[in-house]
Design a protein around this motif. Structure first.
Motif, mmCIF file in Angstrom:
data_model
loop_
_atom_site.group_PDB
_atom_site.id
_atom_site.type_symbol
_atom_site.label_atom_id
_atom_site.label_comp_id
_atom_site.label_asym_id
_atom_site.label_seq_id
_atom_site.Cartn_x
_atom_site.Cartn_y
_atom_site.Cartn_z
ATOM 1 N N ALA A 86 39.895 130.560 -12.710
ATOM 2 C CA ALA A 86 39.355 129.612 -11.746
ATOM 3 C C ALA A 86 38.471 128.575 -12.433
ATOM 4 C CB ALA A 86 38.571 130.351 -10.665
ATOM 5 N N THR A 87 37.703 129.005 -13.430
ATOM 6 C CA THR A 87 36.873 128.054 -14.180
ATOM 7 C C THR A 87 37.752 127.017 -14.871
ATOM 8 O OG1 THR A 87 35.223 129.781 -14.543
ATOM 9 C CG2 THR A 87 35.101 127.832 -15.947
ATOM 10 N N GLY A 88 38.877 127.457 -15.421
ATOM 11 C CA GLY A 88 39.806 126.523 -16.049
ATOM 12 C C GLY A 88 40.356 125.519 -15.065
ATOM 13 N N ARG A 89 40.602 125.935 -13.833
ATOM 14 C CA ARG A 89 41.062 125.012 -12.792
ATOM 15 C C ARG A 89 39.995 123.972 -12.496
ATOM 16 N NH1 ARG A 89 38.815 123.460 -8.267
ATOM 17 N NH2 ARG A 89 38.299 125.628 -7.745
ATOM 18 N N ILE A 90 38.729 124.416 -12.402
ATOM 19 C CA ILE A 90 37.623 123.497 -12.151
ATOM 20 C C ILE A 90 37.509 122.471 -13.278
ATOM 21 C CG2 ILE A 90 35.095 123.372 -12.084
ATOM 22 C CD1 ILE A 90 35.187 126.070 -10.568
ATOM 23 N N LEU A 91 37.647 122.933 -14.520
ATOM 24 C CA LEU A 91 37.550 122.026 -15.666
ATOM 25 C C LEU A 91 38.714 121.037 -15.695
ATOM 26 C CD1 LEU A 91 36.445 124.634 -18.351
ATOM 27 C CD2 LEU A 91 35.005 122.906 -17.242
ATOM 28 N N ALA A 92 39.913 121.503 -15.354
ATOM 29 C CA ALA A 92 41.069 120.599 -15.310
ATOM 30 C C ALA A 92 40.876 119.530 -14.242
ATOM 31 C CB ALA A 92 42.345 121.404 -15.052
ATOM 32 N N ASP A 93 40.373 119.934 -13.070
ATOM 33 C CA ASP A 93 40.099 118.955 -12.020
ATOM 34 C C ASP A 93 39.092 117.919 -12.490
ATOM 35 O OD1 ASP A 93 41.813 120.222 -10.268
ATOM 36 O OD2 ASP A 93 40.225 121.176 -9.083
ATOM 37 N N ALA A 94 38.042 118.380 -13.182
ATOM 38 C CA ALA A 94 37.012 117.458 -13.654
ATOM 39 C C ALA A 94 37.574 116.510 -14.710
ATOM 40 C CB ALA A 94 35.824 118.240 -14.204
ATOM 41 N N ALA A 95 38.318 117.053 -15.674
ATOM 42 C CA ALA A 95 38.861 116.229 -16.751
ATOM 43 C C ALA A 95 39.834 115.180 -16.229
ATOM 44 C CB ALA A 95 39.547 117.113 -17.789
ATOM 45 N N MET A 96 40.569 115.521 -15.167
ATOM 46 C CA MET A 96 41.536 114.586 -14.588
ATOM 47 C C MET A 96 40.906 113.636 -13.581
ATOM 48 S SD MET A 96 44.762 117.193 -14.046
ATOM 49 C CE MET A 96 45.782 115.923 -13.254
ATOM 50 N N GLY A 97 39.601 113.815 -13.300
ATOM 51 C CA GLY A 97 38.930 112.942 -12.353
ATOM 52 C C GLY A 97 39.229 113.260 -10.910
ATOM 53 N N ILE A 98 39.722 114.468 -10.632
ATOM 54 C CA ILE A 98 40.045 114.856 -9.255
ATOM 55 C C ILE A 98 38.793 115.225 -8.486
ATOM 56 C CG2 ILE A 98 41.262 116.588 -7.861
ATOM 57 C CD1 ILE A 98 43.362 116.698 -10.121
ATOM 58 N N SER A 99 37.939 116.028 -9.090
ATOM 59 C CA SER A 99 36.696 116.443 -8.437
ATOM 60 C C SER A 99 35.712 116.929 -9.475
ATOM 61 C CB SER A 99 36.962 117.557 -7.411
ATOM 62 O OG SER A 99 37.475 118.712 -8.051
ATOM 63 N N PHE A 100 34.436 116.919 -9.121
ATOM 64 C CA PHE A 100 33.405 117.480 -9.975
ATOM 65 C C PHE A 100 33.301 118.991 -9.719
ATOM 66 C CE2 PHE A 100 31.944 113.052 -10.113
ATOM 67 C CZ PHE A 100 31.689 112.923 -11.478
ATOM 68 N N PRO A 101 32.749 119.730 -10.659
ATOM 69 C CA PRO A 101 32.531 121.161 -10.447
ATOM 70 C C PRO A 101 31.585 121.420 -9.282
ATOM 71 C CG PRO A 101 32.407 120.636 -12.780
ATOM 72 C CD PRO A 101 32.413 119.329 -12.037
ATOM 73 N N PRO A 102 31.550 122.664 -8.763
ATOM 74 C CA PRO A 102 30.619 123.006 -7.684
ATOM 75 C C PRO A 102 29.170 122.707 -8.077
ATOM 76 C CG PRO A 102 32.250 124.740 -7.971
ATOM 77 C CD PRO A 102 32.433 123.790 -9.116
ATOM 78 N N ASP A 103 28.397 122.231 -7.119
ATOM 79 C CA ASP A 103 27.022 121.792 -7.377
ATOM 80 C C ASP A 103 26.152 122.820 -8.103
ATOM 81 O OD1 ASP A 103 27.515 119.307 -6.326
ATOM 82 O OD2 ASP A 103 26.670 119.766 -4.354
ATOM 83 N N PRO A 104 26.230 124.140 -7.791
ATOM 84 C CA PRO A 104 25.326 125.088 -8.476
ATOM 85 C C PRO A 104 25.507 125.134 -9.990
ATOM 86 C CG PRO A 104 26.273 126.099 -6.524
ATOM 87 C CD PRO A 104 27.017 124.820 -6.741
ATOM 88 N N PHE A 105 26.639 124.659 -10.497
ATOM 89 C CA PHE A 105 26.904 124.727 -11.929
ATOM 90 C C PHE A 105 26.672 123.398 -12.649
ATOM 91 C CE2 PHE A 105 30.071 127.862 -10.122
ATOM 92 C CZ PHE A 105 29.313 128.979 -10.418
ATOM 93 N N ARG A 106 26.446 122.324 -11.906
ATOM 94 C CA ARG A 106 26.343 121.020 -12.532
ATOM 95 C C ARG A 106 24.992 120.863 -13.241
ATOM 96 N NH1 ARG A 106 28.326 116.067 -9.180
ATOM 97 N NH2 ARG A 106 28.357 115.264 -11.339
ATOM 98 N N LEU A 107 24.929 119.937 -14.165
ATOM 99 C CA LEU A 107 23.727 119.764 -14.988
ATOM 100 C C LEU A 107 22.487 119.516 -14.145
ATOM 101 C CD1 LEU A 107 25.383 117.629 -17.781
ATOM 102 C CD2 LEU A 107 24.212 119.813 -18.160
ATOM 103 N N ALA A 108 22.614 118.767 -13.081
ATOM 104 C CA ALA A 108 21.455 118.444 -12.253
ATOM 105 C C ALA A 108 20.854 119.678 -11.591
ATOM 106 C CB ALA A 108 21.842 117.425 -11.179
ATOM 107 N N ALA A 109 21.634 120.749 -11.481
ATOM 108 C CA ALA A 109 21.138 121.971 -10.826
ATOM 109 C C ALA A 109 20.371 122.877 -11.768
ATOM 110 C CB ALA A 109 22.323 122.749 -10.235
ATOM 111 N N HIS A 110 20.371 122.557 -13.053
ATOM 112 C CA HIS A 110 19.698 123.420 -14.030
ATOM 113 C C HIS A 110 18.307 122.848 -14.319
ATOM 114 C CE1 HIS A 110 22.963 126.215 -15.039
ATOM 115 N NE2 HIS A 110 23.753 125.209 -14.704
#
Length: 378
Positions: free
Chosen positions: A354-378
């Motif tokens: 599932a993480t690989g799917r999230i990364l593929a979506d991000a790399a292709m510009g389809i969607s950003f990862p879920p908010d709890p994992f994004r840099l701004a949440a850390h």
């Protein structure tokens, strides 16, 4: 020599391979570069087994788990290999965590139930229990070494170019995307130009991203679980197979995961037992590959007290790295042409499809990862 690709993945552990598979099966042009040989022991993805553990209280992890479980089954169908053994997961320790995890799991219809310590001990006599025990039947273990092979094989079958023995020495952002320099085992450099780069480099993430992405603090530690042999009287009549995977959350800690105990059966090797995130901070290129005498004795003593079915004097030590964030949450985000996958904190393997799917979506510009994992949440 220069090579142009659409997507370049840095890191051939479970996360990088999953990202490559997810991109390649969508028809994307993918190149993956890994510094070491397949199945190497210098990172966090080697070894024969991992916990398939859904004892979480947060919906974002449970959502990720449910998706990953479906994708693991899809990978099994496509490859013809068994990747999961859902032998169950038993968790004990901090009563608040046990209660909250049970509530979160049952709210989504998961196969979870609470047992008293006496019932748990009668089912699994090789283990000692105290307090309420959480049993998750939709959990167990992952055949992790096989999983690495399957991801690589299926990514290649979909057209991905996976190259081992390629150490990335430079990563730059350009007006056309990114420029990556890698050196092979003979010392020959190659420059790759890619529209997007996914960095899934584990303990080497900060080195590669310094000056490009402002990561949260990442602590690299060397952890030393071990396999212990099952006492002969515990093997018959059910053989090894009756051993579930397990957790014990530490009561009274602000983060009950710190110092928690985890483990699972590794068929043919024994039962793996380890403390979570207790190792010494290390440089990933200058490790001892050996636990301290103090840590070895602590693990031996724990096994002697809590696992009557294991011989505490048979430890076969393992060495691996954790790359941890302060709160244990992963770092998944895209900044321009660079997609980041870091800080998996010793519990990322099971989520990999599932993480690989999230990364593929991000790399292709389809969607950003879920908010709890994004840099701004850390």
């Amino acid at each position: 020599m220069e090579t142009r690709v659409d997507h370049l993945v840095i890191g051939g552990g479970i996360i990088g391979l999953s990202a490559a598979w997810n991109l390649a099966r969508r028809g994307q042009q993918v190149l993956l570069l890994e510094r070491f040989e397949p199945g190497h022991s210098r990172g966090a993805s080697h070894g024969a087994t991992r916990n398939m553990n859904n004892a979480y209280t947060e919906d974002y992890y449970l959502d990720l788990y449910d998706e990953a479980l479906q994708l693991w089954r899809e990978l099994e169908r496509e490859s013809g290999e068994q990747l999961l053994t859902l032998c169950g997961l038993v968790s004990q320790g901090d009563p608040g965590v046990i209660s909250e995890a049970h509530a979160a799991l049952t709210a989504r219809g998961a196969a979870a139930e609470l047992l008293c310590a006496e019932e748990a001990a009668s089912r699994w006599p090789g283990m000692k229990f105290e307090g309420t025990v959480l049993l998750n039947r939709d959990a167990g273990r992952i055949h992790s070494a096989t999983a690495l092979e399957v991801f690589a094989a299926l990514a290649r079958a979909h057209g991905a170019d996976i190259r081992f023995g390629q150490r990335v020495t430079d990563l730059r952002v350009t007006e056309h995307g990114t420029e990556v320099t890698a050196v092979d085992d003979s010392g020959s450099p190659t420059v790759f130009n890619a529209a997007s780069v996914i960095v899934a480099a584990g303990a080497w993430s900060e080195q590669l991203l310094r000056g490009l992405v402002e990561l949260p603090p990442l602590q690299v530690t060397e952890e030393h679980p071990a396999h212990f042999q099952i006492r002969p009287q515990m093997i018959e009549p059910g053989g090894e197979a009756w051993w579930p995977s397990f957790n014990r959350f530490v009561p009274g800690k602000e983060d009950p995961q710190d110092g928690a105990v985890y483990g699972m059966l590794t068929p043919g090797e024994g039962v793996k037992v380890g403390f979570h995130k207790v190792g010494d901070e290390v440089n990933p290129d200058a490790r001892r590959f050996r636990g301290s005498d103090l840590s070895r004795e602590a693990l031996r003593s724990y096994v002697a007290e809590w696992f009557p079915g294991l011989d505490p004097d048979t430890a076969a030590e393992i060495s691996c790295t954790y790359t941890s964030t302060a709160d244990g949450r992963f770092v998944l985000d895209r900044i321009g042409a660079v997609t980041v996958a870091a800080g998996f904190s010793g519990h990322g393997f099971k989520f990999a499809p599932a993480t690989g799917r999230i990364l593929a979506d991000a790399a292709m510009g389809i969607s950003f990862p879920p908010d709890p994992f994004r840099l701004a949440a850390h």
